[in-house]
Motif scaffolding. Structure first.
Motif, mmCIF file in Angstrom:
data_model
loop_
_atom_site.group_PDB
_atom_site.id
_atom_site.type_symbol
_atom_site.label_atom_id
_atom_site.label_comp_id
_atom_site.label_asym_id
_atom_site.label_seq_id
_atom_site.Cartn_x
_atom_site.Cartn_y
_atom_site.Cartn_z
ATOM 1 N N ALA A 155 9.124 -1.277 -0.843
ATOM 2 C CA ALA A 155 9.882 -1.368 0.367
ATOM 3 C C ALA A 155 9.330 -0.545 1.435
ATOM 4 O O ALA A 155 9.630 -0.789 2.596
ATOM 5 C CB ALA A 155 11.289 -0.815 -0.012
ATOM 6 N N LEU A 156 8.775 0.785 0.924
ATOM 7 C CA LEU A 156 8.205 1.500 2.019
ATOM 8 C C LEU A 156 6.576 1.212 2.252
ATOM 9 O O LEU A 156 6.088 2.042 3.110
ATOM 10 C CB LEU A 156 8.175 3.120 1.532
ATOM 11 C CG LEU A 156 9.815 3.570 1.459
ATOM 12 C CD1 LEU A 156 9.726 4.710 0.594
ATOM 13 C CD2 LEU A 156 10.347 3.614 2.849
ATOM 14 N N ARG A 157 6.179 0.519 1.533
ATOM 15 C CA ARG A 157 4.575 0.055 1.775
ATOM 16 C C ARG A 157 4.241 -0.149 3.241
ATOM 17 O O ARG A 157 3.205 0.487 3.627
ATOM 18 C CB ARG A 157 4.161 -0.807 0.860
ATOM 19 C CG ARG A 157 2.730 -1.129 0.751
ATOM 20 C CD ARG A 157 2.323 -1.979 -0.465
ATOM 21 N NE ARG A 157 1.207 -2.520 -0.280
ATOM 22 C CZ ARG A 157 0.469 -3.104 -1.503
ATOM 23 N NH1 ARG A 157 1.031 -3.236 -2.496
ATOM 24 N NH2 ARG A 157 -0.930 -3.406 -1.390
ATOM 25 N N ARG A 159 -0.860 5.305 8.127
ATOM 26 C CA ARG A 159 -2.322 5.037 8.102
ATOM 27 C C ARG A 159 -3.050 5.371 9.137
ATOM 28 O O ARG A 159 -2.771 5.234 10.325
ATOM 29 C CB ARG A 159 -2.188 3.441 7.985
ATOM 30 C CG ARG A 159 -1.669 2.648 6.789
ATOM 31 C CD ARG A 159 -1.481 1.172 7.063
ATOM 32 N NE ARG A 159 -1.070 0.202 6.045
ATOM 33 C CZ ARG A 159 0.165 0.325 5.102
ATOM 34 N NH1 ARG A 159 0.976 1.122 5.934
ATOM 35 N NH2 ARG A 159 0.326 -0.204 3.983
ATOM 36 N N PRO A 160 -4.139 6.366 9.008
ATOM 37 C CA PRO A 160 -4.503 6.764 7.481
ATOM 38 C C PRO A 160 -3.586 8.053 7.235
ATOM 39 O O PRO A 160 -2.918 8.429 7.984
ATOM 40 C CB PRO A 160 -5.919 7.063 7.823
ATOM 41 C CG PRO A 160 -5.874 7.717 9.324
ATOM 42 C CD PRO A 160 -4.921 6.674 9.840
ATOM 43 N N GLY A 161 -3.756 8.383 5.958
ATOM 44 C CA GLY A 161 -3.403 9.689 5.294
ATOM 45 C C GLY A 161 -2.034 9.348 4.560
ATOM 46 O O GLY A 161 -1.539 10.435 4.024
ATOM 47 N N GLY A 162 -1.490 8.426 4.208
ATOM 48 C CA GLY A 162 -0.448 7.970 3.531
ATOM 49 C C GLY A 162 -0.538 8.649 1.951
ATOM 50 O O GLY A 162 -1.908 8.712 1.569
ATOM 51 N N ARG A 163 0.444 9.015 1.230
ATOM 52 C CA ARG A 163 0.237 9.301 0.050
ATOM 53 C C ARG A 163 1.560 8.776 -1.104
ATOM 54 O O ARG A 163 2.559 8.746 -0.683
ATOM 55 C CB ARG A 163 0.467 10.981 -0.225
ATOM 56 C CG ARG A 163 -0.548 11.688 0.742
ATOM 57 C CD ARG A 163 -1.915 11.766 0.004
ATOM 58 N NE ARG A 163 -2.729 12.656 0.515
ATOM 59 C CZ ARG A 163 -3.700 12.690 1.457
ATOM 60 N NH1 ARG A 163 -3.881 11.363 1.959
ATOM 61 N NH2 ARG A 163 -4.426 13.626 1.712
ATOM 62 N N ALA A 177 9.952 2.954 -9.325
ATOM 63 C CA ALA A 177 8.931 3.129 -8.763
ATOM 64 C C ALA A 177 8.184 2.029 -7.966
ATOM 65 O O ALA A 177 7.955 2.090 -6.712
ATOM 66 C CB ALA A 177 7.925 3.729 -9.421
ATOM 67 N N VAL A 178 8.282 0.738 -8.401
ATOM 68 C CA VAL A 178 7.707 -0.498 -7.852
ATOM 69 C C VAL A 178 8.392 -0.884 -6.544
ATOM 70 O O VAL A 178 8.010 -0.955 -5.485
ATOM 71 C CB VAL A 178 7.506 -1.443 -8.754
ATOM 72 C CG1 VAL A 178 7.333 -2.685 -8.004
ATOM 73 C CG2 VAL A 178 6.413 -1.267 -10.016
ATOM 74 N N LEU A 179 9.884 -0.915 -6.695
ATOM 75 C CA LEU A 179 10.786 -1.315 -5.788
ATOM 76 C C LEU A 179 10.803 -0.303 -4.502
ATOM 77 O O LEU A 179 10.683 -0.780 -3.241
ATOM 78 C CB LEU A 179 12.024 -1.607 -6.174
ATOM 79 C CG LEU A 179 12.169 -2.760 -6.919
ATOM 80 C CD1 LEU A 179 13.863 -3.002 -7.495
ATOM 81 C CD2 LEU A 179 11.753 -4.163 -6.449
ATOM 82 N N LEU A 180 10.711 1.054 -4.629
ATOM 83 C CA LEU A 180 10.734 1.746 -3.714
ATOM 84 C C LEU A 180 9.643 2.047 -2.962
ATOM 85 O O LEU A 180 9.393 2.024 -1.639
ATOM 86 C CB LEU A 180 10.945 3.341 -4.341
ATOM 87 C CG LEU A 180 11.120 4.552 -3.333
ATOM 88 C CD1 LEU A 180 12.238 4.301 -2.357
ATOM 89 C CD2 LEU A 180 11.128 5.760 -3.850
ATOM 90 N N THR A 181 8.215 2.046 -3.759
ATOM 91 C CA THR A 181 6.954 1.849 -3.066
ATOM 92 C C THR A 181 6.807 0.522 -2.203
ATOM 93 O O THR A 181 6.337 0.586 -1.161
ATOM 94 C CB THR A 181 5.998 2.032 -4.080
ATOM 95 O OG1 THR A 181 6.197 3.307 -5.107
ATOM 96 C CG2 THR A 181 4.488 2.177 -3.691
#
Length: 248
Positions: free
Chosen positions: A124-126, A131-135, A118-122
């Motif tokens: 990488a995609l961060r 912006r705005p509106g991501g989930r 979860a950490v690496l995928l998030t």
């Protein structure tokens, strides 16, 4: 090509497949990530058929514990804004815990599978999050709230603390971060051949509604959290467990 894009890890079967299918029916293009290329290809094809948009699902075979393989996900995203990241990959990994060496391997495997993915995928995609509106959504487990599953419970609980931190960091950019915490869900690969009739009956009896959860129950919770209706919901743990653990 849809106007919105979601990335779902562990999207080939069970809960992840239900989430990916639900989002595709809502108009998202969905990148489904997992380790088994054949399973992912079948899931992506099924997504396209079910939502009436061939090509709505894109399969990406990658081991999300390996930082170098995250490039495969980024290639599939291809520079598009990402509206939703659903971190569903994970599971209970058994192992020999009779020795300290075995215990260390057992804990590392569960932390890698449930937290590091979860950490690496998030991360990488961060930069690509809308912006705005991501989930950002993390799929946890009832075990995180009541224990009973050793390293797996601890790993899932770690997602809760990280979600609170991430929600605080991304909130000013109008990106929400939430956790969905399922109870017992039938029709998945989670238990493999370990589930017995007695185990099934016990888990159903623990619920207030006297039925097992289904993958679609979890998908509907994720669907809500990705919708505009949930724009004011962040830093929360949403239990979807039939009342087997009450709100806390």
């Amino acid at each position: 090509m849809g106007s919105r894009l979601a990335v779902v890890s562990g999207g080939g079967t069970g809960i992840g497949a239900a989430i990916a299918g639900s989002l595709a029916r809502d108009g998202y293009d969905v990148v489904v990530v997992g380790r088994r290329a054949d399973v992912l290809a079948a899931a992506a094809e099924r997504i396209g058929i079910d939502c009436g948009r061939p090509g709505a699902g894109t399969p990406v075979a990658a081991d999300l514990t390996d930082p170098e393989q995250l490039d495969r996900v980024l290639a599939a995203v291809d520079g598009r804004p990402v509206d939703a990241v659903v971190n569903n990959a994970g599971g209970y990994l058994g192992g020999d815990t009779d020795t300290l060496t075995g215990t260390a391997a057992h804990w590392r495997a569960n932390l890698d599978a449930n937290v590091l993915t979860a950490v690496l995928l998030t991360e990488a995609l961060r930069p690509a999050l809308r912006r705005p509106g991501g989930r950002v959504i993390l799929v946890s487990s009832i075990a995180a709230q009541r224990g009973g599953a050793d390293a797996y419970a601890a790993a899932k609980a770690a997602l809760h603390g990280w979600a609170y931190t991430l929600a605080a960091q991304l909130g000013p950019e109008q990106i929400t971060v939430n956790v969905v915490s399922p109870g017992y869900v039938a029709e998945t690969e989670f238990f493999g051949d370990r589930m017995t009739p007695e185990g099934y009956a016990k888990r159903v009896a623990e619920t207030l509604v006297k039925r097992p959860g289904l993958p679609d129950d979890i998908a509907e919770a994720v669907r809500y959290l990705t919708s505009p209706a949930a724009g004011y919901v962040t830093g929360q743990v949403l239990g979807v467990n039939g009342g087997s653990v009450l709100g806390r």
